[in-house]
Write a protein that holds these residues in place. Structure first.
Motif, PDB file in Angstrom:
ATOM      1  N   HIS A 173      -5.431   0.926  -3.775  1.00  0.00           N
ATOM      2  CA  HIS A 173      -6.249  -0.093  -3.122  1.00  0.00           C
ATOM      3  C   HIS A 173      -6.263  -1.399  -3.910  1.00  0.00           C
ATOM      4  O   HIS A 173      -7.196  -2.176  -3.800  1.00  0.00           O
ATOM      5  CB  HIS A 173      -7.678   0.435  -2.956  1.00  0.00           C
ATOM      6  CG  HIS A 173      -7.751   1.646  -2.096  1.00  0.00           C
ATOM      7  ND1 HIS A 173      -7.620   1.597  -0.735  1.00  0.00           N
ATOM      8  CD2 HIS A 173      -7.919   2.960  -2.403  1.00  0.00           C
ATOM      9  CE1 HIS A 173      -7.717   2.810  -0.236  1.00  0.00           C
ATOM     10  NE2 HIS A 173      -7.899   3.663  -1.238  1.00  0.00           N
ATOM     11  N   ASP A 174      -5.214  -1.647  -4.692  1.00  0.00           N
ATOM     12  CA  ASP A 174      -5.121  -2.879  -5.460  1.00  0.00           C
ATOM     13  C   ASP A 174      -4.518  -3.984  -4.592  1.00  0.00           C
ATOM     14  O   ASP A 174      -3.595  -3.750  -3.810  1.00  0.00           O
ATOM     15  CB  ASP A 174      -4.245  -2.693  -6.696  1.00  0.00           C
ATOM     16  CG  ASP A 174      -4.845  -1.701  -7.669  1.00  0.00           C
ATOM     17  OD1 ASP A 174      -6.077  -1.521  -7.628  1.00  0.00           O
ATOM     18  OD2 ASP A 174      -4.076  -1.113  -8.459  1.00  0.00           O
ATOM     19  N   ILE A 175      -5.022  -5.179  -4.756  1.00  0.00           N
ATOM     20  CA  ILE A 175      -4.500  -6.331  -4.015  1.00  0.00           C
ATOM     21  C   ILE A 175      -3.352  -6.921  -4.817  1.00  0.00           C
ATOM     22  O   ILE A 175      -3.459  -7.126  -6.030  1.00  0.00           O
ATOM     23  CB  ILE A 175      -5.598  -7.384  -3.814  1.00  0.00           C
ATOM     24  CG1 ILE A 175      -6.714  -6.803  -2.944  1.00  0.00           C
ATOM     25  CG2 ILE A 175      -5.042  -8.643  -3.193  1.00  0.00           C
ATOM     26  CD1 ILE A 175      -7.908  -7.735  -2.822  1.00  0.00           C
ATOM     27  N   ASN A 176      -2.261  -7.236  -4.131  1.00  0.00           N
ATOM     28  CA  ASN A 176      -1.117  -7.863  -4.787  1.00  0.00           C
ATOM     29  C   ASN A 176      -1.387  -9.364  -4.863  1.00  0.00           C
ATOM     30  O   ASN A 176      -1.382 -10.067  -3.849  1.00  0.00           O
ATOM     31  CB  ASN A 176       0.146  -7.574  -3.988  1.00  0.00           C
ATOM     32  CG  ASN A 176       1.382  -8.053  -4.700  1.00  0.00           C
ATOM     33  OD1 ASN A 176       1.297  -8.575  -5.807  1.00  0.00           O
ATOM     34  ND2 ASN A 176       2.528  -7.881  -4.056  1.00  0.00           N
ATOM     35  N   VAL A 177      -1.633  -9.877  -6.054  1.00  0.00           N
ATOM     36  CA  VAL A 177      -1.987 -11.287  -6.219  1.00  0.00           C
ATOM     37  C   VAL A 177      -0.784 -12.158  -6.581  1.00  0.00           C
ATOM     38  O   VAL A 177      -0.934 -13.370  -6.724  1.00  0.00           O
ATOM     39  CB  VAL A 177      -3.091 -11.457  -7.286  1.00  0.00           C
ATOM     40  CG1 VAL A 177      -4.381 -10.821  -6.843  1.00  0.00           C
ATOM     41  CG2 VAL A 177      -2.645 -10.939  -8.627  1.00  0.00           C
ATOM     42  N   THR A 178       0.377 -11.602  -6.697  1.00  0.00           N
ATOM     43  CA  THR A 178       1.552 -12.387  -7.072  1.00  0.00           C
ATOM     44  C   THR A 178       1.860 -13.492  -6.065  1.00  0.00           C
ATOM     45  O   THR A 178       2.092 -14.633  -6.474  1.00  0.00           O
ATOM     46  CB  THR A 178       2.771 -11.458  -7.258  1.00  0.00           C
ATOM     47  OG1 THR A 178       2.433 -10.451  -8.213  1.00  0.00           O
ATOM     48  CG2 THR A 178       3.975 -12.234  -7.730  1.00  0.00           C
ATOM     49  N   MET A 228       0.852  -1.149   0.000  1.00  0.00           N
ATOM     50  CA  MET A 228       0.000   0.000   0.000  1.00  0.00           C
ATOM     51  C   MET A 228       0.908   1.225   0.000  1.00  0.00           C
ATOM     52  O   MET A 228       1.847   1.303   0.772  1.00  0.00           O
ATOM     53  CB  MET A 228      -0.887  -0.045   1.249  1.00  0.00           C
ATOM     54  CG  MET A 228      -1.805   1.100   1.346  1.00  0.00           C
ATOM     55  SD  MET A 228      -3.200   0.808   2.419  1.00  0.00           S
ATOM     56  CE  MET A 228      -2.479   0.732   3.994  1.00  0.00           C
ATOM     57  N   ALA A 229       0.633   2.194  -0.834  1.00  0.00           N
ATOM     58  CA  ALA A 229       1.450   3.400  -0.959  1.00  0.00           C
ATOM     59  C   ALA A 229       0.771   4.555  -0.234  1.00  0.00           C
ATOM     60  O   ALA A 229      -0.447   4.616  -0.127  1.00  0.00           O
ATOM     61  CB  ALA A 229       1.634   3.758  -2.427  1.00  0.00           C
ATOM     62  N   VAL A 230       1.580   5.489   0.259  1.00  0.00           N
ATOM     63  CA  VAL A 230       1.068   6.630   1.002  1.00  0.00           C
ATOM     64  C   VAL A 230       1.709   7.896   0.432  1.00  0.00           C
ATOM     65  O   VAL A 230       2.831   7.857  -0.061  1.00  0.00           O
ATOM     66  CB  VAL A 230       1.436   6.506   2.500  1.00  0.00           C
ATOM     67  CG1 VAL A 230       0.730   7.560   3.335  1.00  0.00           C
ATOM     68  CG2 VAL A 230       1.118   5.134   3.031  1.00  0.00           C
ATOM     69  N   SER A 231       1.013   8.989   0.536  1.00  0.00           N
ATOM     70  CA  SER A 231       1.538  10.265   0.047  1.00  0.00           C
ATOM     71  C   SER A 231       2.625  10.759   0.995  1.00  0.00           C
ATOM     72  O   SER A 231       2.434  10.786   2.207  1.00  0.00           O
ATOM     73  CB  SER A 231       0.401  11.282  -0.047  1.00  0.00           C
ATOM     74  OG  SER A 231       0.917  12.528  -0.408  1.00  0.00           O
ATOM     75  N   LEU A 232       3.776  11.169   0.472  1.00  0.00           N
ATOM     76  CA  LEU A 232       4.891  11.623   1.282  1.00  0.00           C
ATOM     77  C   LEU A 232       4.949  13.137   1.411  1.00  0.00           C
ATOM     78  O   LEU A 232       5.649  13.655   2.262  1.00  0.00           O
ATOM     79  CB  LEU A 232       6.203  11.111   0.683  1.00  0.00           C
ATOM     80  CG  LEU A 232       6.357   9.587   0.631  1.00  0.00           C
ATOM     81  CD1 LEU A 232       7.661   9.219  -0.048  1.00  0.00           C
ATOM     82  CD2 LEU A 232       6.300   8.995   2.007  1.00  0.00           C
ATOM     83  N   SER A 233       4.257  13.863   0.595  1.00  0.00           N
ATOM     84  CA  SER A 233       4.301  15.319   0.666  1.00  0.00           C
ATOM     85  C   SER A 233       3.311  15.819   1.708  1.00  0.00           C
ATOM     86  O   SER A 233       2.237  15.263   1.884  1.00  0.00           O
ATOM     87  CB  SER A 233       3.988  15.914  -0.705  1.00  0.00           C
ATOM     88  OG  SER A 233       2.671  15.572  -1.057  1.00  0.00           O
TER      89      SER A 233
END
Length: 156
Positions: free
Chosen positions: A18-23, A1-6
Motif C-alpha cells: 500500500h505504498d505510494i510511488n512518489v517518483t 500495486m502487487a498482488v499474490s500469485l499463488s
C-alpha cells in the motif's frame, strides 16, 4: 500495486503493498523547479510601455532593479504597482531596500511629453534620488536616431 500469485499457498512474499510511488511526483516537481528558475529572471516589469530605442552601449543592471514607469496615460508605477505622483518618493522610501544611493531606472512611453518626463525627474531629485538611469530599447545606430544609415562615398 502487487498482488499474490499463488492460489492456495499463503506465502507472505507477494502480498499487496500500500505504498505510494512518489517518483513521478518528484520528477514533475523537479521539472517545474527548472522552469521557474529559468523564467524568474525574465520577468521584470510587464507594463505595456512603448519605449524609444537607443544605440547607447547597454550597461549592467543590478540584481533587483527599481523601475519607475510613466505610462501613456501619464500614470506612474513602481515596478507594476500604480502610485500617485505625490506618493512617488514616499513609496520609494518605504521599499525594503530603501537607499537614496541605489539607481532608479526610469521608463517612459514614446507618447509621454518631455515636460512630464522632466516633472518626474524633478520629483525624484527633490526626494533625494540622484542616480537615475533612463531605459530605452536597444537598436542599431541608424534606427535609433531615425536618420538613414550613412553610405560610404563612391570610389572614382
Amino acid at each position: 500495486m502487487a498482488v499474490s500469485l499463488s492460489e492456495g499457498d499463503l506465502d507472505d512474499d507477494f502480498d499487496e503493498t500500500h505504498d505510494i510511488n512518489v517518483t513521478p511526483f518528484i520528477d514533475v516537481i523537479l521539472v517545474l523547479l527548472i522552469i521557474f528558475m529559468v523564467a524568474a529572471p525574465l520577468s521584470t516589469v510587464d507594463l505595456p510601455i512603448d519605449l524609444p530605442s537607443s544605440s547607447a552601449q547597454p550597461q549592467k543592471k543590478p540584481d533587483k532593479p527599481t523601475y519607475v514607469s510613466i505610462k501613456p496615460d501619464l500614470g506612474l508605477a513602481i515596478g507594476e504597482n500604480l502610485v500617485k505622483r505625490v506618493d512617488l518618493v514616499r513609496e520609494l522610501d518605504a521599499m525594503p531596500e530603501a537607499s537614496k544611493d541605489r539607481p532608479i531606472f526610469l521608463r517612459a512611453d514614446k507618447q509621454v511629453p518631455y515636460g512630464e518626463l522632466m516633472g518626474v525627474l524633478e520629483l525624484l531629485r527633490a526626494g533625494g534620488y540622484t542616480k537615475i538611469k533612463l531605459v530605452a530599447l536597444e537598436a542599431p545606430p541608424a534606427a535609433a536616431t531615425g536618420l538613414p544609415a550613412a553610405t560610404p562615398p563612391a570610389q572614382p
